[in-house]
Design a protein around this motif. Structure first.
Motif, PDB file in Angstrom:
ATOM      1  N   GLN A 126      93.305  75.494  -2.515  1.00 45.87           N
ATOM      2  CA  GLN A 126      94.324  74.629  -3.323  1.00 45.87           C
ATOM      3  C   GLN A 126      93.414  74.383  -4.836  1.00 45.87           C
ATOM      4  OE1 GLN A 126      93.662  71.273  -4.839  1.00 45.87           O
ATOM      5  NE2 GLN A 126      91.724  71.045  -3.695  1.00 45.87           N
ATOM      6  N   GLY A 127      92.055  74.298  -4.594  1.00 45.20           N
ATOM      7  CA  GLY A 127      91.401  74.215  -5.992  1.00 45.20           C
ATOM      8  C   GLY A 127      91.398  75.505  -6.809  1.00 45.20           C
ATOM      9  N   ALA A 128      91.238  76.525  -6.044  1.00 42.02           N
ATOM     10  CA  ALA A 128      91.228  77.804  -6.666  1.00 42.02           C
ATOM     11  C   ALA A 128      92.638  78.016  -7.408  1.00 42.02           C
ATOM     12  CB  ALA A 128      90.968  78.964  -5.818  1.00 42.02           C
ATOM     13  N   ALA A 129      93.668  77.702  -7.008  1.00 41.33           N
ATOM     14  CA  ALA A 129      94.866  77.938  -7.275  1.00 41.33           C
ATOM     15  C   ALA A 129      95.208  77.024  -8.599  1.00 41.33           C
ATOM     16  CB  ALA A 129      96.360  77.428  -6.159  1.00 41.33           C
ATOM     17  N   ALA A 130      94.700  75.764  -8.527  1.00 40.34           N
ATOM     18  CA  ALA A 130      94.781  74.802  -9.746  1.00 40.34           C
ATOM     19  C   ALA A 130      94.068  75.346 -10.926  1.00 40.34           C
ATOM     20  CB  ALA A 130      94.223  73.301  -9.367  1.00 40.34           C
ATOM     21  N   LEU A 131      92.790  75.946 -10.589  1.00 41.00           N
ATOM     22  CA  LEU A 131      92.096  76.585 -11.694  1.00 41.00           C
ATOM     23  C   LEU A 131      92.765  77.671 -12.281  1.00 41.00           C
ATOM     24  CD1 LEU A 131      89.523  76.646 -13.359  1.00 41.00           C
ATOM     25  CD2 LEU A 131      88.349  77.668 -11.396  1.00 41.00           C
ATOM     26  N   ARG A 132      93.445  78.668 -11.517  1.00 39.40           N
ATOM     27  CA  ARG A 132      94.158  79.621 -12.210  1.00 39.40           C
ATOM     28  C   ARG A 132      95.106  79.166 -13.001  1.00 39.40           C
ATOM     29  NH1 ARG A 132      94.416  81.175  -6.566  1.00 39.40           N
ATOM     30  NH2 ARG A 132      92.975  82.750  -6.006  1.00 39.40           N
ATOM     31  N   LEU A 133      95.897  77.872 -12.642  1.00 39.31           N
ATOM     32  CA  LEU A 133      96.909  77.604 -13.705  1.00 39.31           C
ATOM     33  C   LEU A 133      96.359  76.881 -14.997  1.00 39.31           C
ATOM     34  CD1 LEU A 133      98.871  75.386 -11.157  1.00 39.31           C
ATOM     35  CD2 LEU A 133      99.704  77.283 -12.355  1.00 39.31           C
ATOM     36  N   TRP A 134      95.137  76.352 -14.853  1.00 40.91           N
ATOM     37  CA  TRP A 134      94.608  75.719 -15.911  1.00 40.91           C
ATOM     38  C   TRP A 134      94.023  76.743 -16.716  1.00 40.91           C
ATOM     39  CZ3 TRP A 134      90.871  72.404 -12.159  1.00 40.91           C
ATOM     40  CH2 TRP A 134      91.935  71.366 -11.628  1.00 40.91           C
ATOM     41  N   SER A 135      93.365  77.864 -16.388  1.00 39.61           N
ATOM     42  CA  SER A 135      92.789  78.655 -17.243  1.00 39.61           C
ATOM     43  C   SER A 135      93.672  79.790 -17.685  1.00 39.61           C
ATOM     44  CB  SER A 135      91.380  79.267 -16.501  1.00 39.61           C
ATOM     45  OG  SER A 135      91.846  80.083 -15.281  1.00 39.61           O
ATOM     46  N   GLY A 136      94.745  80.096 -16.880  1.00 39.13           N
ATOM     47  CA  GLY A 136      95.436  81.319 -16.979  1.00 39.13           C
ATOM     48  C   GLY A 136      94.841  82.457 -16.792  1.00 39.13           C
ATOM     49  N   ARG A 137      93.857  82.505 -15.893  1.00 36.20           N
ATOM     50  CA  ARG A 137      93.116  83.691 -15.465  1.00 36.20           C
ATOM     51  C   ARG A 137      93.123  83.735 -13.795  1.00 36.20           C
ATOM     52  NH1 ARG A 137      87.006  83.120 -18.161  1.00 36.20           N
ATOM     53  NH2 ARG A 137      86.747  84.675 -16.415  1.00 36.20           N
ATOM     54  N   SER A 138      93.184  85.204 -13.483  1.00 36.59           N
ATOM     55  CA  SER A 138      93.375  85.333 -11.958  1.00 36.59           C
ATOM     56  C   SER A 138      92.071  85.704 -11.744  1.00 36.59           C
ATOM     57  CB  SER A 138      94.144  86.637 -11.955  1.00 36.59           C
ATOM     58  OG  SER A 138      93.606  87.827 -12.763  1.00 36.59           O
ATOM     59  N   ASP A 139      91.026  85.764 -12.223  1.00 38.70           N
ATOM     60  CA  ASP A 139      89.814  86.075 -11.442  1.00 38.70           C
ATOM     61  C   ASP A 139      88.853  84.956 -11.218  1.00 38.70           C
ATOM     62  OD1 ASP A 139      89.392  85.248 -14.364  1.00 38.70           O
ATOM     63  OD2 ASP A 139      87.585  86.435 -14.607  1.00 38.70           O
ATOM     64  N   VAL A 140      89.551  83.905 -10.643  1.00 30.51           N
ATOM     65  CA  VAL A 140      88.893  82.808 -10.088  1.00 30.51           C
ATOM     66  C   VAL A 140      88.048  83.043  -8.721  1.00 30.51           C
ATOM     67  CG1 VAL A 140      89.144  80.451  -8.902  1.00 30.51           C
ATOM     68  CG2 VAL A 140      90.561  81.227 -10.807  1.00 30.51           C
ATOM     69  N   PRO A 141      86.498  82.896  -8.879  1.00 30.82           N
ATOM     70  CA  PRO A 141      85.765  83.168  -7.884  1.00 30.82           C
ATOM     71  C   PRO A 141      85.548  82.358  -6.559  1.00 30.82           C
ATOM     72  CG  PRO A 141      84.485  82.020  -9.509  1.00 30.82           C
ATOM     73  CD  PRO A 141      85.971  82.268 -10.062  1.00 30.82           C
ATOM     74  N   VAL A 142      86.633  82.628  -5.774  1.00 34.02           N
ATOM     75  CA  VAL A 142      86.899  81.886  -4.601  1.00 34.02           C
ATOM     76  C   VAL A 142      85.583  82.038  -3.682  1.00 34.02           C
ATOM     77  CG1 VAL A 142      88.150  81.513  -2.335  1.00 34.02           C
ATOM     78  CG2 VAL A 142      89.362  82.351  -4.720  1.00 34.02           C
ATOM     79  N   GLU A 143      84.926  82.900  -3.443  1.00 34.68           N
ATOM     80  CA  GLU A 143      83.910  83.066  -2.668  1.00 34.68           C
ATOM     81  C   GLU A 143      82.720  81.922  -3.214  1.00 34.68           C
ATOM     82  OE1 GLU A 143      81.489  83.253   0.395  1.00 34.68           O
ATOM     83  OE2 GLU A 143      83.311  83.876   0.274  1.00 34.68           O
ATOM     84  N   VAL A 144      82.577  82.068  -4.547  1.00 36.93           N
ATOM     85  CA  VAL A 144      81.689  80.996  -5.326  1.00 36.93           C
ATOM     86  C   VAL A 144      81.938  79.505  -4.776  1.00 36.93           C
ATOM     87  CG1 VAL A 144      80.876  80.075  -7.506  1.00 36.93           C
ATOM     88  CG2 VAL A 144      81.055  82.756  -6.919  1.00 36.93           C
ATOM     89  N   MET A 145      83.007  79.329  -4.776  1.00 35.54           N
ATOM     90  CA  MET A 145      83.699  77.894  -4.527  1.00 35.54           C
ATOM     91  C   MET A 145      83.413  77.485  -3.245  1.00 35.54           C
ATOM     92  SD  MET A 145      87.286  78.197  -6.832  1.00 35.54           S
ATOM     93  CE  MET A 145      87.659  76.308  -6.858  1.00 35.54           C
ATOM     94  N   ARG A 146      83.651  78.527  -2.326  1.00 42.10           N
ATOM     95  CA  ARG A 146      83.635  78.414  -0.899  1.00 42.10           C
ATOM     96  C   ARG A 146      82.061  78.219  -0.762  1.00 42.10           C
ATOM     97  NH1 ARG A 146      85.491  82.833   0.684  1.00 42.10           N
ATOM     98  NH2 ARG A 146      87.729  81.876   1.277  1.00 42.10           N
ATOM     99  N   GLN A 147      81.023  78.814  -1.183  1.00 39.75           N
ATOM    100  CA  GLN A 147      79.814  78.780  -0.768  1.00 39.75           C
ATOM    101  C   GLN A 147      79.048  77.356  -1.374  1.00 39.75           C
ATOM    102  OE1 GLN A 147      78.366  81.064   1.112  1.00 39.75           O
ATOM    103  NE2 GLN A 147      76.505  79.613   1.340  1.00 39.75           N
ATOM    104  N   ALA A 148      79.695  77.064  -2.456  1.00 35.31           N
ATOM    105  CA  ALA A 148      79.203  75.626  -3.020  1.00 35.31           C
ATOM    106  C   ALA A 148      79.546  74.444  -1.739  1.00 35.31           C
ATOM    107  CB  ALA A 148      79.903  75.303  -4.464  1.00 35.31           C
TER     108      ALA A 148
END
Length: 300
Positions: free
Chosen positions: A270-292
């Motif tokens: 859900q956080g990655a989906a929000a970040l795509r909306l805010w940034s207008g970018r599709s290259d959100v690093p989901v694995e980086v978020m998961r590892q954090a």
């Protein structure tokens, strides 16, 4: 991550509104993603008492905030403060993500549904026509039911302990979830039958969540042993709690051979989906978020 987050005069703000928010792990995963993407943004948890919600939104708009997540207790109230709502947010009556509009004000939407569905889609299972049991009838259950409808479940049994809340949930959602049926949790025979036929069990209650003030809380399980014994080994169990990992429910279900998912994946997606909306970018690093998050969360 390549180093500590750098805050400059040019750094833009994104954040989370809620009360309380001190416990939130969203800043950890979002700031890790922002750094990996090279965005000069910083994500902060912003404690927002309910009476100040409108004032805070107005101030953040004036500060050119790039986007917001919204959590308890504001997901319903913030919808009335948005200039426009996505069709999904209108249907759920709940908003968890805000995007600034070019002409002023906020667009409200809901990424919880996408966050819930993404881990299930990754399993490679065709969920169309399957049967689900959902435990709990609070705010999170609405996004879960919407996700189950989107995935094509033919039957959704909702089990709750508060008859009035269960009935209100059914009345609010049945127009867009005709396969939804409400089941009082104390109707043990009916719940046992539903559990025995379920292809997926989802826990949306807080039972089993780790608590600093109550360490024993993490030892609780929303289902009794007789109820757990109704599950078939092929039944998927999805607990939207993400601390501890795994929860008692997932541990006990795994002992019966049931595959499981926890709430960490829903939080990340859900956080990655929000970040795509805010940034207008599709290259959100989901694995980086998961590892954090994995590095920050204790194991059971």
């Amino acid at each position: 991550m390549t180093g500590p987050l750098s805050i400059r005069g040019t750094t833009a703000l994104v954040g989370l509104l809620g009360d309380p928010v001190r416990h939130s792990l969203s800043p950890l995963m979002q700031n890790a993603a922002l750094q990996a993407m090279g965005l000069d943004w910083a994500f902060l948890a912003l404690p927002t008492p309910a009476p100040q919600l409108a004032v805070v939104l107005e101030a953040l708009e004036a500060m050119q905030c790039r986007g917001l997540n919204v959590t308890i207790p504001h997901k319903q109230a913030v919808a009335a403060l948005c200039q426009e709502l996505s069709p999904l947010a209108k249907r759920l009556g709940a908003v968890n993500a805000l995007v600034p509009l070019p002409g002023g004000g906020w667009h409200g939407t809901n990424t919880d549904v996408e966050g819930f569905c993404a881990p299930l889609r990754r399993q490679g299972t065709n969920w169309s026509g399957k049967q689900a049991v959902v435990l709990g009838c609070g705010g999170s259950a609405r996004a879960v039911v919407a996700g189950l409808v989107e995935l094509g479940f033919a039957s959704i049994q909702l089990a709750g302990r508060r008859p009035a809340a269960l009935e209100a949930f059914l009345q609010d959602c049945q127009s867009w979830a005709p396969q939804l049926e409400a089941r009082p949790w104390d109707s043990s025979d009916g719940l046992a039958a539903a559990l025995g036929q379920a292809d997926l069990l989802v826990n949306t209650t807080p039972v089993g969540m780790a608590s600093a003030s109550d360490p024993a809380a993490a030892q609780a399980c929303p289902l009794s042993e007789p109820e757990l014994s109704c599950l078939r080994p092929e039944t998927w169990v999805y607990d939207i709690i993400y601390t501890p990992r795994p929860t008692q429910l997932l541990q006990r279900a795994a002992a019966r051979g049931c595959p499981g998912l926890d709430g960490l994946e829903m939080l990340v997606e859900q956080g990655a989906a929000a970040l795509r909306l805010w940034s207008g970018r599709s290259d959100v690093p989901v694995e980086v978020m998961r590892q954090a998050l994995i590095e920050a969360l204790p194991s059971a």
